[in-house]
Motif scaffolding. Structure first.
Motif, PDB file in Angstrom:
ATOM      1  N   GLU A 122     -36.903 -44.257  -1.555  1.00 30.78           N
ATOM      2  CA  GLU A 122     -36.550 -42.904  -1.544  1.00 30.78           C
ATOM      3  C   GLU A 122     -36.672 -42.305  -3.157  1.00 30.78           C
ATOM      4  N   LEU A 123     -36.483 -43.279  -4.155  1.00 29.55           N
ATOM      5  CA  LEU A 123     -36.787 -42.731  -5.513  1.00 29.55           C
ATOM      6  C   LEU A 123     -38.245 -42.634  -5.771  1.00 29.55           C
ATOM      7  N   GLU A 124     -39.049 -43.491  -5.448  1.00 29.35           N
ATOM      8  CA  GLU A 124     -40.620 -43.063  -5.561  1.00 29.35           C
ATOM      9  C   GLU A 124     -40.888 -41.993  -4.805  1.00 29.35           C
ATOM     10  N   GLU A 125     -40.454 -41.595  -3.727  1.00 33.30           N
ATOM     11  CA  GLU A 125     -41.008 -40.286  -3.132  1.00 33.30           C
ATOM     12  C   GLU A 125     -40.419 -39.221  -4.055  1.00 33.30           C
ATOM     13  N   LYS A 126     -39.056 -39.266  -4.590  1.00 32.00           N
ATOM     14  CA  LYS A 126     -38.509 -38.132  -5.301  1.00 32.00           C
ATOM     15  C   LYS A 126     -39.380 -37.852  -6.469  1.00 32.00           C
ATOM     16  N   LEU A 127     -39.776 -39.066  -7.234  1.00 30.72           N
ATOM     17  CA  LEU A 127     -40.393 -38.830  -8.676  1.00 30.72           C
ATOM     18  C   LEU A 127     -41.924 -38.753  -8.490  1.00 30.72           C
ATOM     19  N   GLN A 128     -42.393 -38.917  -7.302  1.00 27.24           N
ATOM     20  CA  GLN A 128     -43.991 -38.955  -7.158  1.00 27.24           C
ATOM     21  C   GLN A 128     -44.857 -37.827  -8.077  1.00 27.24           C
ATOM     22  N   GLY A 129     -44.078 -36.705  -7.803  1.00 27.62           N
ATOM     23  CA  GLY A 129     -44.954 -35.476  -8.121  1.00 27.62           C
ATOM     24  C   GLY A 129     -44.967 -35.174  -9.613  1.00 27.62           C
ATOM     25  N   LEU A 130     -44.260 -36.088 -10.504  1.00 29.03           N
ATOM     26  CA  LEU A 130     -44.108 -35.957 -11.932  1.00 29.03           C
ATOM     27  C   LEU A 130     -45.504 -36.398 -12.592  1.00 29.03           C
ATOM     28  N   GLY A 131     -45.727 -35.569 -13.677  1.00 26.36           N
ATOM     29  CA  GLY A 131     -46.831 -35.728 -14.480  1.00 26.36           C
ATOM     30  C   GLY A 131     -46.684 -36.986 -15.240  1.00 26.36           C
ATOM     31  N   PRO A 132     -47.627 -37.410 -16.361  1.00 29.06           N
ATOM     32  CA  PRO A 132     -47.586 -38.520 -17.119  1.00 29.06           C
ATOM     33  C   PRO A 132     -46.598 -38.314 -18.281  1.00 29.06           C
ATOM     34  N   GLU A 133     -46.023 -39.207 -18.514  1.00 30.93           N
ATOM     35  CA  GLU A 133     -45.327 -39.436 -19.778  1.00 30.93           C
ATOM     36  C   GLU A 133     -46.029 -39.176 -21.211  1.00 30.93           C
ATOM     37  N   PRO A 134     -45.586 -38.182 -21.915  1.00 30.98           N
ATOM     38  CA  PRO A 134     -46.465 -37.988 -23.080  1.00 30.98           C
ATOM     39  C   PRO A 134     -46.320 -38.760 -24.401  1.00 30.98           C
ATOM     40  N   LEU A 135     -45.348 -39.585 -24.375  1.00 31.48           N
ATOM     41  CA  LEU A 135     -45.378 -40.878 -25.138  1.00 31.48           C
ATOM     42  C   LEU A 135     -45.729 -42.262 -24.636  1.00 31.48           C
ATOM     43  N   LEU A 160     -47.433 -26.957 -20.887  1.00 31.49           N
ATOM     44  CA  LEU A 160     -46.856 -27.957 -21.360  1.00 31.49           C
ATOM     45  C   LEU A 160     -45.531 -28.287 -20.907  1.00 31.49           C
ATOM     46  N   THR A 161     -44.671 -27.242 -20.373  1.00 31.49           N
ATOM     47  CA  THR A 161     -43.415 -27.407 -19.575  1.00 31.49           C
ATOM     48  C   THR A 161     -43.544 -27.498 -18.136  1.00 31.49           C
ATOM     49  N   ASP A 162     -44.684 -27.610 -17.582  1.00 35.37           N
ATOM     50  CA  ASP A 162     -44.833 -27.675 -16.090  1.00 35.37           C
ATOM     51  C   ASP A 162     -44.503 -29.256 -15.969  1.00 35.37           C
ATOM     52  N   GLN A 163     -43.620 -29.793 -15.279  1.00 30.82           N
ATOM     53  CA  GLN A 163     -43.229 -31.066 -15.219  1.00 30.82           C
ATOM     54  C   GLN A 163     -44.431 -31.854 -14.435  1.00 30.82           C
ATOM     55  N   ASN A 164     -45.133 -31.233 -13.352  1.00 30.54           N
ATOM     56  CA  ASN A 164     -45.976 -31.530 -12.635  1.00 30.54           C
ATOM     57  C   ASN A 164     -47.256 -32.109 -13.557  1.00 30.54           C
ATOM     58  N   VAL A 165     -47.418 -31.304 -14.733  1.00 32.06           N
ATOM     59  CA  VAL A 165     -48.627 -31.676 -15.753  1.00 32.06           C
ATOM     60  C   VAL A 165     -48.140 -32.706 -16.660  1.00 32.06           C
ATOM     61  N   ILE A 166     -47.318 -32.413 -17.359  1.00 37.98           N
ATOM     62  CA  ILE A 166     -46.382 -33.408 -18.315  1.00 37.98           C
ATOM     63  C   ILE A 166     -45.054 -33.334 -18.163  1.00 37.98           C
ATOM     64  N   ALA A 167     -44.753 -34.620 -18.143  1.00 36.26           N
ATOM     65  CA  ALA A 167     -43.224 -34.685 -17.870  1.00 36.26           C
ATOM     66  C   ALA A 167     -42.405 -35.168 -19.130  1.00 36.26           C
ATOM     67  N   GLY A 168     -41.331 -34.048 -18.892  1.00 35.65           N
ATOM     68  CA  GLY A 168     -40.172 -34.371 -19.950  1.00 35.65           C
ATOM     69  C   GLY A 168     -40.275 -33.248 -21.161  1.00 35.65           C
ATOM     70  N   ILE A 169     -41.234 -32.180 -21.292  1.00 37.68           N
ATOM     71  CA  ILE A 169     -41.003 -31.259 -22.351  1.00 37.68           C
ATOM     72  C   ILE A 169     -40.598 -30.110 -21.679  1.00 37.68           C
ATOM     73  N   GLY A 170     -39.715 -29.606 -22.483  1.00 37.02           N
ATOM     74  CA  GLY A 170     -39.296 -28.083 -22.012  1.00 37.02           C
ATOM     75  C   GLY A 170     -39.333 -27.084 -23.073  1.00 37.02           C
ATOM     76  N   ASN A 171     -38.548 -26.264 -23.012  1.00 39.62           N
ATOM     77  CA  ASN A 171     -38.854 -24.952 -23.922  1.00 39.62           C
ATOM     78  C   ASN A 171     -38.629 -25.120 -25.374  1.00 39.62           C
ATOM     79  N   CYS A 172     -37.710 -25.904 -25.816  1.00 39.67           N
ATOM     80  CA  CYS A 172     -37.682 -26.250 -27.091  1.00 39.67           C
ATOM     81  C   CYS A 172     -38.668 -26.938 -28.004  1.00 39.67           C
ATOM     82  N   TYR A 173     -38.944 -28.136 -27.229  1.00 41.54           N
ATOM     83  CA  TYR A 173     -40.254 -28.806 -27.928  1.00 41.54           C
ATOM     84  C   TYR A 173     -41.377 -28.643 -27.713  1.00 41.54           C
ATOM     85  N   ALA A 174     -41.804 -27.559 -26.749  1.00 40.59           N
ATOM     86  CA  ALA A 174     -43.088 -26.830 -26.320  1.00 40.59           C
ATOM     87  C   ALA A 174     -43.284 -25.775 -27.697  1.00 40.59           C
TER      88      ALA A 174
END
Length: 296
Positions: A122-135, A160-174
């Motif tokens: 279930e976890l794999e299915e939940k996370l499968q659409g996320l983009g790569p980790e930037p670090l 940058l804030t699209d979680q399907n493109v890159i995972a983890g970046i939001g408004n502040c850090y973008a």
């Protein structure tokens, strides 16, 4: 909303304090915060040992001995606190995990956020659409270019804030990494040269590493005596600094909105894009990057 540096800070601090402990009891006051009935949640969680804590994107994964994982997304308004009940903030906790040896982990403000229990499948299915980790050490500048070129019609910030493109970046850090790179966050990706994308990659890595080193920008302490969490807030150059002078040129920082999101930038330094100070930041953060372990 907590982003990658905030969640990585929480992961590291909680790992030091609760990894390896058993969950004595689980209390749920809001069933919508979890994804199974309360009795089922308790039966799958109570008595389990917290084997380790990982991070993926803006979420934490509490790995249980059983193989199940608790997936936490704080979303907007969510927070955590670890300690005794008398130390906890005077807020209603939607979930409380009481741990062996004393201390409880309180989850507050999970009206939009959640704490779900998943099997590995279930976890794999939940996370499968996320983009790569930037670090991720395997994620290099060419990978960033490939990811962003797919969204060439979009503004830099919103790719940058699209979680399907890159995972983890939001408004502040973008906004912060665009400032470091000297690139206006509202520029179309199609207008960026390969050199500017390389600069953006360097600024992304150094900005996120700095955010982690100083505990992120969310200032709610994780436990009594927590002196790390929130230390990056005072180091933000543009985010939430609308009207304040740019630290490079003195021009008032612009605050605007686009697609319903706040955007902060310097209209002078970031007008044309290009490298400003990302290189110095990247050099200063090499040691931090070497020490950082990306958990995903």
């Amino acid at each position: 909303m907590p982003e990658l540096p905030e969640m990585e800070t929480y992961r590291a601090l909680l790992s030091e304090r609760i990894a390896g402990k058993r969950i004595r009891a689980a209390m749920v006051t809001r069933e919508k915060t979890i994804n199974v009935p309360v009795d089922a949640f308790r039966s799958r969680v109570e008595g389990q040992r917290l084997a380790r804590i990982d991070r993926r994107a803006k979420m934490l994964l509490f790995r249980l001995d059983s193989g199940d994982s608790l997936l936490l997304h704080l979303m907007l308004g969510g927070s955590m606190f670890f300690g005794a009940p008398e130390e906890a903030p005077d807020r209603t906790a939607q979930v409380v995990l009481a741990l062996e040896g004393g201390g409880s982990l309180f989850f507050h403000g999970l009206r939009l956020g959640y704490l779900h229990v998943y099997t590995p499948a279930e976890l794999e299915e939940k996370l499968q659409g996320l983009g790569p980790e930037p670090l991720d050490p395997a994620f290099g500048p060419n990978n960033l270019t490939l990811q962003l070129r797919r969204k060439s019609r979009r503004a830099v910030k919103f790719a940058l804030t699209d979680q399907n493109v890159i995972a983890g970046i939001g408004n502040c850090y973008a906004d912060e990494m665009c400032y470091s790179a000297g690139i206006n966050p509202l520029r179309k990706l199609s207008s960026l040269s390969d050199g500017e994308l390389q600069t953006l990659f360097n600024s992304m890595r150094s900005t996120l590493a700095e955010g982690i080193r100083y505990g992120g920008y969310m200032e709610t302490p994780l436990f009594t005596g927590d002196s790390l969490t929130g230390g990056y807030n005072s180091r933000c150059k543009v985010y939430d600094r609308g009207g304040e002078p740019c630290i490079r040129c003195g021009t008032p920082i612009t605050r605007t909105e686009s697609s319903g999101r706040k955007v902060f930038f310097c209209g002078s330094c970031q007008r044309q894009g290009g490298h400003i100070n990302g290189g110095e930041d990247a050099v200063n953060d090499k040691a931090a990057m070497r020490e950082l372990v990306v958990h995903h």
